[in-house]
Design an enzyme around this catalytic site. Structure first.
Site, PDB file in Angstrom:
ATOM      1  CD  GLU A  85      -7.241   4.411  -5.818  1.00  0.00           C
ATOM      2  OE1 GLU A  85      -6.683   3.996  -4.494  1.00  0.00           O
ATOM      3  OE2 GLU A  85      -8.751   5.052  -4.881  1.00  0.00           O
TER       4      GLU A  85
ATOM      5  CG  HIS B 236      -3.777   8.884  -1.168  1.00  0.00           C
ATOM      6  ND1 HIS B 236      -4.372   9.598  -0.174  1.00  0.00           N
ATOM      7  CD2 HIS B 236      -4.067   7.256  -1.167  1.00  0.00           C
ATOM      8  CE1 HIS B 236      -5.415   8.560   0.038  1.00  0.00           C
ATOM      9  NE2 HIS B 236      -5.382   7.499  -0.618  1.00  0.00           N
TER      10      HIS B 236
ATOM     11  CD  GLU C  56      -2.573   1.434  -3.324  1.00  0.00           C
ATOM     12  OE1 GLU C  56      -1.993   1.886  -2.241  1.00  0.00           O
ATOM     13  OE2 GLU C  56      -3.793   2.103  -3.453  1.00  0.00           O
TER      14      GLU C  56
ATOM     15  CG  HIS D 138      -2.054   1.143   1.214  1.00  0.00           C
ATOM     16  ND1 HIS D 138      -1.669   1.988   2.869  1.00  0.00           N
ATOM     17  CD2 HIS D 138      -2.884   1.478   0.786  1.00  0.00           C
ATOM     18  CE1 HIS D 138      -2.458   2.853   2.604  1.00  0.00           C
ATOM     19  NE2 HIS D 138      -3.469   2.386   1.658  1.00  0.00           N
TER      20      HIS D 138
ATOM     21  CG  ASP E 289      -3.066   5.839  -4.199  1.00  0.00           C
ATOM     22  OD1 ASP E 289      -3.776   5.130  -4.580  1.00  0.00           O
ATOM     23  OD2 ASP E 289      -2.606   6.046  -3.344  1.00  0.00           O
TER      24      ASP E 289
HETATM   25 CA    CA Z   1      -5.063   3.676  -2.692  1.00  0.00          CA
END
Ligand code: CA
Length: 305
Positions: free
Chosen positions: A138, A48, A33, A6, A35
Site C-alpha cells: 500500500e 503502517h 501486506e 494484514h 504498508d
Molecule cells: Ca494497509
C-alpha cells in the site's frame, strides 16, 4: 476466498516485522501486506503510519526530533537512523497497548526494514517452503509525501520494477486510499500491476477522496476502469436489519456489478465488526453472503482453519 495477512500475522507478533510476515507465510496466507512510507533520504520502509511514536522507541533514541505536534515523522529521519529503532506492539497515545491480549511490550529486538528487503524476504520464503505467497503493498499518504517534497509513488513503482513485479499476472496487488493517485498510476506510469482502491471514511482524513461519493454506484463505476478491486471497510458492507440480523448494505454487490473484486478489511477476533458476535459468523457472512474474493485479517490461521 484469498487470505491477506494484514501487516503480517499481526495478532501474534508486532505488525510489519519480518517475523510477523514469516509467521503469516507459515500460516498459509495467500498475500502478505506491506504498508509503505518514505524516509528523508528517499528510501521506502514498511510501516503502517507516517509517524513512528506508536510502534517504536523513537522518543528514547531521538528525544529532540518530534515536530511541534509532539509526533515523530518517518520523513524526518534517514534510513540509517531508523534502523537503530526497536519496534513494539502498537500503543495508544497514553502508551497502553491497543490490543492488550497480543504480544507483550517487552523490549524484543524487532527492527524496521525496507520494502525491497521484505519483497526479497518473501521470495526467499517462497523458495524455501515451496508455497507461493503474493504481496499486497500500500502506498501510504501520497499527498502528504508530496507536500514534504517526496514523490513516494515513483519511488514505490521503481522498487517494484527492480524486484521483478511488472505484469498484471504477477502475484501482487497495489493498494491506495487516494483515488487521484490510483488514477495517476493508471494514466501517467507504465504500470500494468493490479490496482485496488481502498475505501475509507471521510472522518479519517486519509486523503482528499470523497468516500461517501465513492461508495455510490456512480462512484464505484468511475473507478472501476482503473482498478481490479476495491478494499472497503467491513462496516461499510454490513448493517443490521430490523431483527438485528446482519445484511448487506449493497456495496459488495455494487463492486461486483462493476466487474471488480471486493477485498474488505480487517477481520479480527479481538476486535469484531459490531454487526457480529463471533469471528466465524463474520467470516461466513463475508464468504457466503457477500462472496468477497479476499479478506484482510490479523488472524490468517483462523481463516485457514
Ligand atoms: Ca494497509
Amino acid at each position: 476466498m484469498k487470505v491477506i495477512a494484514h501487516r503480517g500475522a499481526s495478532a501474534y507478533l508486532p505488525e510489519h516485522t519480518l517475523p510477523a510476515k514469516a509467521l503469516a507465510h507459515a500460516m498459509g496466507a495467500d498475500y502478505l501486506e506491506q504498508d509503505v512510507v518514505a524516509t528523508r533520504d528517499e528510501e521506502l520502509i514498511v510501516l503502517h503510519d507516517i509517524h513512528l511514536d506508536r510502534v517504536t522507541n523513537v522518543a528514547d533514541h531521538f528525544p529532540k526530533r518530534a515536530r511541534d505536534d509532539g509526533r515523530y515523522y518517518v520523513i524526518d529521519f534517514d534510513l540509517a537512523e531508523l534502523r537503530q529503532l526497536r519496534v513494539h506492539e502498537r500503543v495508544n497515545a497514553d502508551g497502553a497497548p491497543v490490543y492488550p491480549g497480543r504480544y507483550p511490550l517487552s523490549g524484543e529486538p524487532f527492527t524496521l526494514h525496507t520494502l525491497a528487503e521484505e519483497l526479497s524476504f518473501v521470495r526467499g520464503l517462497n523458495k524455501s517452503t515451496g508455497r507461493n505467497a503474493g504481496v499486497y503493498p500500500e502506498i501510504k499518504r501520497p499527498a502528504f509525501h508530496r507536500s514534504e517534497g517526496i514523490d513516494i509513488t515513483t519511488l514505490f513503482l521503481n522498487v517494484l520494477r527492480a524486484q521483478g513485479y511488472t505484469k498484471a499476472s504477477d502475484p501482487i496487488f497495489v493498494q491506495c486510499f487516494d483515488a487521484a493517485e490510483i488514477r495517476r498510476i493508471h494514466n501517467d506510469f507504465d504500470c500494468e500491476l493490479k490496482l485496488v482502491q481502498l475505501i475509507g471514511d471521510n472522518a479519517w482524513q486519509e486523503s482528499d477522496t470523497d468516500y461517501d461519493e465513492l461508495r455510490s454506484a456512480a462512484g464505484i463505476a468511475s473507478m472501476a476502469e482503473y482498478v481490479d478491486g476495491f478494499g472497503p471497510w467491513i462496516n461499510q458492507l454490513v448493517e443490521l436489519d430490523g431483527d438485528g440480523k446482519p445484511v448487506s448494505t449493497g456495496l459488495a454487490e455494487r463492486i461486483h456489478a462493476a466487474g471488480c473484486e471486493a477485498h474488505p478489511y480487517t477481520l479480527r477476533r479481538d476486535d469484531l465488526p459490531p454487526a457480529f458476535s463471533r469471528f466465524d459468523q463474520a467470516l461466513r457472512f463475508l464468504r457466503d453472503e457477500l462472496q468477497v474474493e479476499a479478506v484482510f485479517t490479523d488472524f490468517p490461521d483462523l481463516i485457514r482453519a
